[in-house]
Design a protein around this motif. Structure first.
Motif, PDB file in Angstrom:
ATOM      1  N   SER A  16       0.826  -1.216   0.000  1.00  0.00           N
ATOM      2  CA  SER A  16       0.000   0.000   0.000  1.00  0.00           C
ATOM      3  C   SER A  16       0.857   1.261   0.000  1.00  0.00           C
ATOM      4  N   ALA A  17       2.141   1.136   0.347  1.00  0.00           N
ATOM      5  CA  ALA A  17       3.066   2.272   0.324  1.00  0.00           C
ATOM      6  C   ALA A  17       4.492   1.738   0.304  1.00  0.00           C
ATOM      7  N   ASP A  18       5.384   2.436  -0.398  1.00  0.00           N
ATOM      8  CA  ASP A  18       6.809   2.101  -0.344  1.00  0.00           C
ATOM      9  C   ASP A  18       7.613   3.348  -0.710  1.00  0.00           C
ATOM     10  N   ALA A  19       8.864   3.362  -0.309  1.00  0.00           N
ATOM     11  CA  ALA A  19       9.719   4.523  -0.549  1.00  0.00           C
ATOM     12  C   ALA A  19      11.162   4.142  -0.274  1.00  0.00           C
ATOM     13  N   SER A  20      12.082   4.944  -0.787  1.00  0.00           N
ATOM     14  CA  SER A  20      13.508   4.775  -0.502  1.00  0.00           C
ATOM     15  C   SER A  20      13.992   5.917   0.371  1.00  0.00           C
ATOM     16  N   LEU A  21      14.869   5.596   1.309  1.00  0.00           N
ATOM     17  CA  LEU A  21      15.554   6.610   2.103  1.00  0.00           C
ATOM     18  C   LEU A  21      16.951   6.786   1.522  1.00  0.00           C
ATOM     19  N   PHE A  22      17.274   8.019   1.111  1.00  0.00           N
ATOM     20  CA  PHE A  22      18.569   8.342   0.513  1.00  0.00           C
ATOM     21  C   PHE A  22      19.385   9.113   1.546  1.00  0.00           C
ATOM     22  N   GLU A  23      20.540   8.588   1.924  1.00  0.00           N
ATOM     23  CA  GLU A  23      21.361   9.285   2.910  1.00  0.00           C
ATOM     24  C   GLU A  23      21.738  10.668   2.383  1.00  0.00           C
ATOM     25  N   ALA A  24      21.298  11.709   3.094  1.00  0.00           N
ATOM     26  CA  ALA A  24      21.556  13.092   2.682  1.00  0.00           C
ATOM     27  C   ALA A  24      21.504  13.968   3.918  1.00  0.00           C
TER      28      ALA A  24
ATOM     29  N   ILE B 118       8.570  -0.303   3.209  1.00  0.00           N
ATOM     30  CA  ILE B 118       7.402  -0.910   2.548  1.00  0.00           C
ATOM     31  C   ILE B 118       6.338  -1.219   3.597  1.00  0.00           C
ATOM     32  N   ARG B 119       5.080  -1.012   3.200  1.00  0.00           N
ATOM     33  CA  ARG B 119       3.969  -1.228   4.131  1.00  0.00           C
ATOM     34  C   ARG B 119       2.814  -1.897   3.392  1.00  0.00           C
ATOM     35  N   PHE B 120       2.085  -2.768   4.111  1.00  0.00           N
ATOM     36  CA  PHE B 120       0.903  -3.437   3.576  1.00  0.00           C
ATOM     37  C   PHE B 120      -0.282  -3.055   4.470  1.00  0.00           C
ATOM     38  N   ASP B 121      -1.360  -2.607   3.841  1.00  0.00           N
ATOM     39  CA  ASP B 121      -2.512  -2.068   4.555  1.00  0.00           C
ATOM     40  C   ASP B 121      -3.073  -3.089   5.541  1.00  0.00           C
ATOM     41  N   SER B 122      -3.325  -2.650   6.778  1.00  0.00           N
ATOM     42  CA  SER B 122      -3.888  -3.546   7.798  1.00  0.00           C
ATOM     43  C   SER B 122      -5.238  -4.114   7.377  1.00  0.00           C
ATOM     44  N   ALA B 123      -6.012  -3.338   6.603  1.00  0.00           N
ATOM     45  CA  ALA B 123      -7.332  -3.805   6.176  1.00  0.00           C
ATOM     46  C   ALA B 123      -7.237  -4.995   5.229  1.00  0.00           C
ATOM     47  N   ALA B 124      -6.075  -5.172   4.580  1.00  0.00           N
ATOM     48  CA  ALA B 124      -5.903  -6.285   3.649  1.00  0.00           C
ATOM     49  C   ALA B 124      -5.405  -7.548   4.348  1.00  0.00           C
TER      50      ALA B 124
END
Length: 241
Positions: free
Chosen positions: A47-55, A83-89
């Motif tokens: 349901s959501a994902d992203a990268s953390l870039f060291e800055a 990364i996250r998966f919706d609790s409702a799923a």
């Protein structure tokens, strides 16, 4: 004078096998074994994902890009994958088995196996709208409102308790990879299943996972397909049984 009574004693096995009326009957047939139950398998999309870039300024992100990164690059520092998966799923009860499936799409040194670990995130974060693209995305893009960055849970107002994200020290799962391939993260001591059980019990605590590479080794950063990747079959999946 006393009368003597005589009793005829039959072996128990004869009595058990003898039928009434003098006719013998065949032994009862052994019941056929029941077929083994087929596990119920459920696949859940992220349901959501992203990268953390060291800055240092925490102003680089890629919330909507087609690639995710984990590990250390040759020149630009660390990368971590949220990364996250919706609790409702999620199911209503804890699964017996769980696997996190990612697809690596760019590996610098395909001759060397690299270890990646999955850890439960302990603070909330949001995905944001920045887009570093899908191919040459390793440097990230300018952070936008709501992006998760190296310093921010949500750019640019909410900060992580520690730069680079706050997560459980003990890994929930791990995987080894070398080339561009499907990567199946398997639980360590039922770690994934325990995380999911906690989220089912308390959905508000579901902040997903962070994936870490071998952060001491420069050049071992790997790109993975994100939930926005153009090839649907490469997008992350959580497999539950």
């Amino acid at each position: 004078m006393h009368a003597v009574l005589k009793f005829s004693v039959y072996p128990l096995c004869v009595l058990c096998l003898s039928g009434c009326g003098g006719g013998g009957s065949s032994p009862a047939a052994t019941p056929a074994p029941l077929p083994a139950a087929t596990p119920m398998v459920q696949g859940i999309s992220a349901s959501a994902d992203a990268s953390l870039f060291e800055a240092a300024q925490g102003d680089v992100a890629s919330g909507k890009g087609g690639a995710l990164f984990a590990g250390r690059t040759l020149r630009d520092g660390l990368r971590r994958l949220l990364i996250r998966f919706d609790s409702a799923a999620l199911p209503t009860s804890a699964p017996e088995a769980a696997r996190l499936i990612l697809h690596s799409t760019k590996v610098r040194d395909a001759q060397t196996s690299k270890r990646f670990t999955v850890h439960r995130v302990l603070e909330s974060w949001s995905e944001g709208g920045s887009d570093a693209g899908e191919v040459a995305a390793g440097k990230g893009a300018a952070a936008q409102a709501g992006d998760a960055t190296w310093l921010h849970r949500s750019f640019d107002s909410l900060f992580w308790g520690s730069a680079g994200g706050v997560y459980a020290a003990t890994a929930s799962a791990q995987a080894m990879l070398s080339g561009n391939e499907e990567v199946s993260f398997m639980s360590i001591n039922q770690g994934l299943e325990q995380d999911i059980a906690a989220w089912i019990s308390d959905p508000q605590s579901n902040f997903g996972w962070i994936v870490l590479g071998e952060e001491d080794n420069a050049g071992d950063a790997v790109a993975f397909a994100s939930r926005e990747h153009s090839q649907v079959e490469l997008r992350p999946q959580l497999i539950l049984e």
